[in-house]
Structure formats: structure tokens, C-alpha cells
Design a protein around this motif. Structure first.
Motif, mmCIF file in Angstrom:
data_model
loop_
_atom_site.group_PDB
_atom_site.id
_atom_site.type_symbol
_atom_site.label_atom_id
_atom_site.label_comp_id
_atom_site.label_asym_id
_atom_site.label_seq_id
_atom_site.Cartn_x
_atom_site.Cartn_y
_atom_site.Cartn_z
ATOM 1 N N VAL A 275 -13.199 -59.951 89.863
ATOM 2 C CA VAL A 275 -13.592 -61.196 89.286
ATOM 3 C C VAL A 275 -12.339 -62.254 89.399
ATOM 4 O O VAL A 275 -11.413 -62.023 89.508
ATOM 5 C CB VAL A 275 -13.948 -61.272 87.966
ATOM 6 C CG1 VAL A 275 -12.728 -60.733 87.067
ATOM 7 C CG2 VAL A 275 -14.619 -62.586 87.136
ATOM 8 N N ALA A 276 -12.795 -63.579 89.432
ATOM 9 C CA ALA A 276 -11.709 -64.791 89.640
ATOM 10 C C ALA A 276 -12.124 -65.756 88.495
ATOM 11 O O ALA A 276 -13.015 -65.793 88.176
ATOM 12 C CB ALA A 276 -12.080 -65.503 91.125
ATOM 13 N N ILE A 277 -10.827 -66.001 88.008
ATOM 14 C CA ILE A 277 -10.814 -67.179 86.997
ATOM 15 C C ILE A 277 -9.968 -68.169 87.045
ATOM 16 O O ILE A 277 -8.912 -68.159 87.498
ATOM 17 C CB ILE A 277 -10.370 -66.180 85.545
ATOM 18 C CG1 ILE A 277 -11.106 -65.006 85.293
ATOM 19 C CG2 ILE A 277 -10.129 -67.260 84.477
ATOM 20 C CD1 ILE A 277 -10.284 -63.853 84.221
ATOM 21 N N THR A 278 -10.690 -69.542 86.750
ATOM 22 C CA THR A 278 -9.687 -70.248 86.551
ATOM 23 C C THR A 278 -9.495 -70.806 85.238
ATOM 24 O O THR A 278 -10.474 -70.939 84.389
ATOM 25 C CB THR A 278 -10.437 -71.529 87.425
ATOM 26 O OG1 THR A 278 -9.564 -72.784 87.446
ATOM 27 C CG2 THR A 278 -11.913 -71.900 86.636
ATOM 28 N N HIS A 279 -8.388 -71.506 84.843
ATOM 29 C CA HIS A 279 -7.945 -71.786 83.710
ATOM 30 C C HIS A 279 -7.408 -73.171 83.705
ATOM 31 O O HIS A 279 -6.307 -73.308 84.335
ATOM 32 C CB HIS A 279 -6.969 -70.722 82.809
ATOM 33 C CG HIS A 279 -6.518 -71.074 81.711
ATOM 34 N ND1 HIS A 279 -7.209 -71.055 80.591
ATOM 35 C CD2 HIS A 279 -5.270 -71.566 81.352
ATOM 36 C CE1 HIS A 279 -6.387 -71.472 79.438
ATOM 37 N NE2 HIS A 279 -5.319 -71.924 79.936
ATOM 38 N N GLY A 280 -7.832 -74.209 82.930
ATOM 39 C CA GLY A 280 -7.223 -75.482 83.111
ATOM 40 C C GLY A 280 -7.139 -75.914 81.586
ATOM 41 O O GLY A 280 -7.929 -75.554 80.717
ATOM 42 N N GLY A 281 -6.258 -76.842 81.400
ATOM 43 C CA GLY A 281 -5.999 -77.440 79.944
ATOM 44 C C GLY A 281 -6.579 -78.798 80.058
ATOM 45 O O GLY A 281 -6.221 -79.590 81.085
ATOM 46 N N ALA A 348 -10.873 -67.244 74.849
ATOM 47 C CA ALA A 348 -11.858 -67.870 75.660
ATOM 48 C C ALA A 348 -12.173 -67.057 76.930
ATOM 49 O O ALA A 348 -13.162 -66.783 77.439
ATOM 50 C CB ALA A 348 -11.606 -69.505 75.843
ATOM 51 N N ILE A 349 -10.990 -66.771 77.512
ATOM 52 C CA ILE A 349 -10.953 -66.066 78.828
ATOM 53 C C ILE A 349 -11.528 -64.603 78.622
ATOM 54 O O ILE A 349 -12.431 -64.256 79.474
ATOM 55 C CB ILE A 349 -9.462 -65.737 79.568
ATOM 56 C CG1 ILE A 349 -8.986 -67.074 79.960
ATOM 57 C CG2 ILE A 349 -9.500 -64.803 80.714
ATOM 58 C CD1 ILE A 349 -7.620 -67.176 80.436
ATOM 59 N N LEU A 350 -11.319 -63.707 77.511
ATOM 60 C CA LEU A 350 -12.080 -62.597 77.439
ATOM 61 C C LEU A 350 -13.245 -62.590 76.981
ATOM 62 O O LEU A 350 -14.189 -61.826 77.325
ATOM 63 C CB LEU A 350 -11.128 -61.515 76.152
ATOM 64 C CG LEU A 350 -9.641 -61.475 76.383
ATOM 65 C CD1 LEU A 350 -9.071 -61.092 75.101
ATOM 66 C CD2 LEU A 350 -9.468 -60.444 77.575
ATOM 67 N N GLU A 351 -13.593 -63.604 76.333
ATOM 68 C CA GLU A 351 -15.189 -63.706 75.977
ATOM 69 C C GLU A 351 -15.993 -64.214 77.211
ATOM 70 O O GLU A 351 -17.041 -63.675 77.398
ATOM 71 C CB GLU A 351 -15.200 -64.961 74.795
ATOM 72 C CG GLU A 351 -14.665 -64.515 73.454
ATOM 73 C CD GLU A 351 -15.177 -65.757 72.563
ATOM 74 O OE1 GLU A 351 -15.355 -66.600 72.879
ATOM 75 O OE2 GLU A 351 -14.433 -65.528 71.487
ATOM 76 N N ALA A 352 -15.528 -65.072 77.982
ATOM 77 C CA ALA A 352 -16.191 -65.315 79.282
ATOM 78 C C ALA A 352 -16.179 -64.161 80.258
ATOM 79 O O ALA A 352 -17.153 -63.862 80.914
ATOM 80 C CB ALA A 352 -15.227 -66.308 80.046
ATOM 81 N N LEU A 353 -15.255 -63.280 80.190
ATOM 82 C CA LEU A 353 -15.048 -61.995 80.996
ATOM 83 C C LEU A 353 -16.374 -61.006 80.451
ATOM 84 O O LEU A 353 -16.889 -60.357 81.232
ATOM 85 C CB LEU A 353 -13.789 -61.238 80.959
ATOM 86 C CG LEU A 353 -12.724 -61.848 81.852
ATOM 87 C CD1 LEU A 353 -11.380 -61.397 81.423
ATOM 88 C CD2 LEU A 353 -13.005 -61.848 83.421
ATOM 89 N N LYS A 354 -16.574 -61.070 79.152
ATOM 90 C CA LYS A 354 -17.422 -60.173 78.542
ATOM 91 C C LYS A 354 -18.669 -60.617 78.771
ATOM 92 O O LYS A 354 -19.622 -59.861 79.187
ATOM 93 C CB LYS A 354 -17.155 -60.130 77.126
ATOM 94 C CG LYS A 354 -18.056 -59.154 76.340
ATOM 95 C CD LYS A 354 -18.131 -57.818 76.971
ATOM 96 C CE LYS A 354 -18.973 -56.863 76.245
ATOM 97 N NZ LYS A 354 -18.849 -55.346 76.609
#
Length: 366
Positions: A275-281, A348-354
Motif C-alpha cells: 500500500v502507498a500512503i500520502t500524508h499532508g498537513g 488517522a493513518i491506521l484507521e485508513a489502513l484498516k
């Protein structure tokens, strides 16, 4: 400082991963069925307070009933009001195999409007079990860790909780609770954490020591073990069993999130799919700069305050990272630390991964 903390976290997690599962004693991972404590509760009076007691009516009624038991009858219509008395609830835990004459610690809590129990003494009060029977009697001087002070101008300061105290060894056991420990031909060991594999390993470990068919795994929690009928022999028998060492099964893959404190626990067996994740503020700033609007020198009208709001939106450049098939706990933590995610962002990242199905673990939010 942040880099040092992250490195320490990764080092600690790496150490835990390399340590693996260690053997545990049966006494640390199981309980004997029927060997359990019982809760006791009671109601009583605390006296000797320095003006910090109750002002409620039921405390006065309790005080009158107590005086009547000693042969003192107040005139009709008299409602004694004393700030030196407080109505309290009392609770204690009766341990298994407790015998009459043994002493218990009790906790005393105010149930009225008393501001402090400091310096008070608990009068004799019965402690009852769930069946309504009296199993202990409590009495003694309170130890209160809290402190409260109030000034004449109404200012007040409170340290800890002064309305709760303890009486060390303040209750005497009057009745014992029957235990099924010495009954029947079997003992049942219950695992603290149900697991089919651990249950099977416990039965195999006992059978390896005492012979085949001595222990039987009933389900994911219980293991039935044949035991001698004589109580004294059963104590020796169990003392041998509880010191046997068994290697528990690996824990179920879990990620536990405490949304109130920001604490995140990632289990050893957590894995993610590719999986690929993008994280922005995204930062939104709202500034209020009210301005005064005054009319001209010869114009009518009043001076008014006109609101002036400034809104700024700052969106930082996003970070992207990818997980390879079967990424481990150490790789997940290291990747997220490189992103510099705060606990809220990590949640938020972990919830999105789930939600995406990439997180191969149970997500628990507490």
C-alpha cells in the motif's frame, strides 16, 4: 530531541521483536476455577471531624438511629445537626480462603456533602456480601491522603481527594465463604487470555509431567485436570502444577488506540499489505483584529467596533511512503516516524489502513 525519541522507540520495539515469546509459569497465566475474591459493602458513620461533615438529613437520621441503639432517645421533632459526622459507604474485598479473625483493609467514601474525612474515625459497621449476609465488621481511624482548605473570601484549594480514606486492617472477617476447591475429582484451570493454542500447550505440558489423559483442554479458556480428593494432597498437587512453565501462543495481531491520551500500541504480529500512503498537513489560522469606526467631526452617529477577520490556510507538502508485502512492526514505526506524524495523524493513518483492508490486524479504539 524528536529524532532521539524516535530512535529510542525503534530500538525498544526492535528489542521486543527479537526477544520473542518467553515461557510463563501457569500461576501467572491461569486461575483455578472457584478460587476467587468476593466484594463486600457496608454503610456507616465517620465521627470526630473538625467541622467538615455532612449537612444532609439522612446523616442526622442515621445518627438518631445509632443513639436509639444505645438507649438514648431524643425529644420528638429534634433533628440533630452536627458538622462533625459524615455518612459513608464502606467497601472491601474478601480474598479466597479468608478465615474468621483475619483482617482486611477497607476503603471509606463520603456519600453526603462532607468536604473532608481527615481526622475521622469509622464506627462499627457490618460489611455484607451479594447474598445479604454479614461477612466482616469494620471500625477504625481513617487515613486520608487528600487535603482541602478554604479562606474567608470563598477561595478554596483541594489536593487529591479528601472525601475518601482507608482503614488499614480495619475489618475483621466474621464468616468464611465455602470454596469448591476440595470438591470433585478435577480441578479446572482458566487462562487469563483465552487462546486455543495456549490451552492445548498447557494440557500437553501437564500430561508430559504426570502422564497421558491427566489434563484435557476443554476450550480456549479451560483445562480440566484430574486431582486427588484429599485437600492436603490437592494443595501439594497444585503447587507443583502452578510452577510448570508453558510457552504461550503468539498474541492476536492488534492495534490499540486511546483517543483521549493519544497512546497507540502496535502488536508484534501486525502486518500490512502492499500500500502507498500520502500524508499532508493542513493548517487553518483565523485572526480577529477588530477596528474602531468613528464618525466625522460634525457627523452624527456613535463609534462602533467593526470586526476584521483574517483567514490563512497553509497546506504543507505531502509525504508519501509505501509498505512492501508483509511489512513488520519495526518497518511501520520507522516509516511513520520518518513522516513525522503526530499521534493524531498516526491514528488517522491506521484507521485508513484498516478501512482499505491493508492492515492485517484488529483495530481497537478505547
Amino acid at each position: 530531541m524528536k529524532t532521539t525519541t524516535r530512535n529510542l522507540m525503534i530500538l525498544l520495539l526492535g528489542t521486543l521483536l527479537s526477544a520473542g515469546v518467553q515461557a510463563e509459569r501457569l500461576k501467572d497465566i491461569t486461575d483455578v476455577a472457584g478460587v476467587r475474591p468476593n466484594q463486600l459493602v457496608g454503610y456507616g458513620l465517620v465521627v470526630g471531624l473538625s467541622g467538615t461533615g455532612d449537612k444532609v438529613s439522612f446523616t442526622s437520621q442515621t445518627f438518631k438511629n445509632m443513639l436509639a441503639q444505645f438507649g438514648l432517645t431524643l425529644p420528638p421533632g429534634t433533628n440533630p445537626q452536627s458538622k462533625n459526622i459524615a455518612a459513608v459507604s464502606i467497601h472491601a474485598e474478601l480474598p479466597p480462603f479468608a478465615k474468621p479473625g483475619q483482617l482486611l483493609d477497607v476503603t471509606v467514601s463520603s456519600i453526603g456533602d462532607a468536604s473532608s474525612l481527615r481526622g475521622g474515625s469509622l464506627l462499627m459497621a457490618p460489611l455484607k456480601g451479594a447474598d445479604g449476609q454479614v461477612y466482616a465488621m469494620a471500625q477504625g481511624n481513617l487515613v486520608v491522603g487528600g487535603l482541602g482548605a478554604e479562606g474567608l473570601d470563598g477561595s478554596r484549594i483541594t489536593i487529591n481527594v479528601p472525601s475518601v480514606g482507608r482503614v488499614p486492617s480495619g475489618a475483621t472477617v466474621e464468616r468464611s465463604v465455602p470454596s469448591p476447591f476440595a470438591r470433585g475429582d478435577h480441578l479446572v484451570l482458566n487462562l487469563h487470555t483465552p487462546d486455543f493454542t495456549t490451552s492445548r500447550r498447557v494440557a500437553e505440558r501437564i500430561n508430559g509431567l504426570l502422564g497421558p489423559d491427566v489434563a484435557t483442554s476443554v476450550d480456549a479458556t479451560s483445562i480440566r485436570v484430574r486431582a486427588p480428593r484429599d485437600a492436603s494432597q490437592r494443595v501439594t498437587y497444585l503447587s507443583v502444577l502452578e510452577n510448570l512453565e508453558v510457552e504461550p501462543a503468539a498474541e492476536v495481531a492488534k492495534v490499540i488506540i486511546n483517543s483521549r491520551t493519544g497512546t497507540i500500541i502496535i502488536g508484534e504480529n501486525v502486518r500490512v499489505s502492499p500500500v502507498a500512503i500520502t500524508h499532508g498537513g493542513l493548517t487553518v489560522s483565523i485572526l480577529e483584529n477588530p477596528e474602531a469606526n468613528q464618525p466625522g467631526a460634525f457627523a452624527g452617529g456613535d463609534t462602533v467596533v467593526v470586526p476584521r477577520s483574517g483567514i490563512e490556510v497553509d497546506e504543507n507538502s505531502g509525504h508519501m511512503f509505501s509498505f512492501q508485502p508483509g511489512a513488520s512492526l519495526n518497518e511501520i514505526v520507522e516509516a511513520v516516524n520518518q513522516v513525522g506524524a503526530a499521534p493524531g495523524d498516526l491514528m488517522a493513518i491506521l484507521e485508513a489502513l484498516k478501512q482499505s483492508g491493508a492492515l492485517k490486524a484488529e483495530l481497537v479504539v478505547i
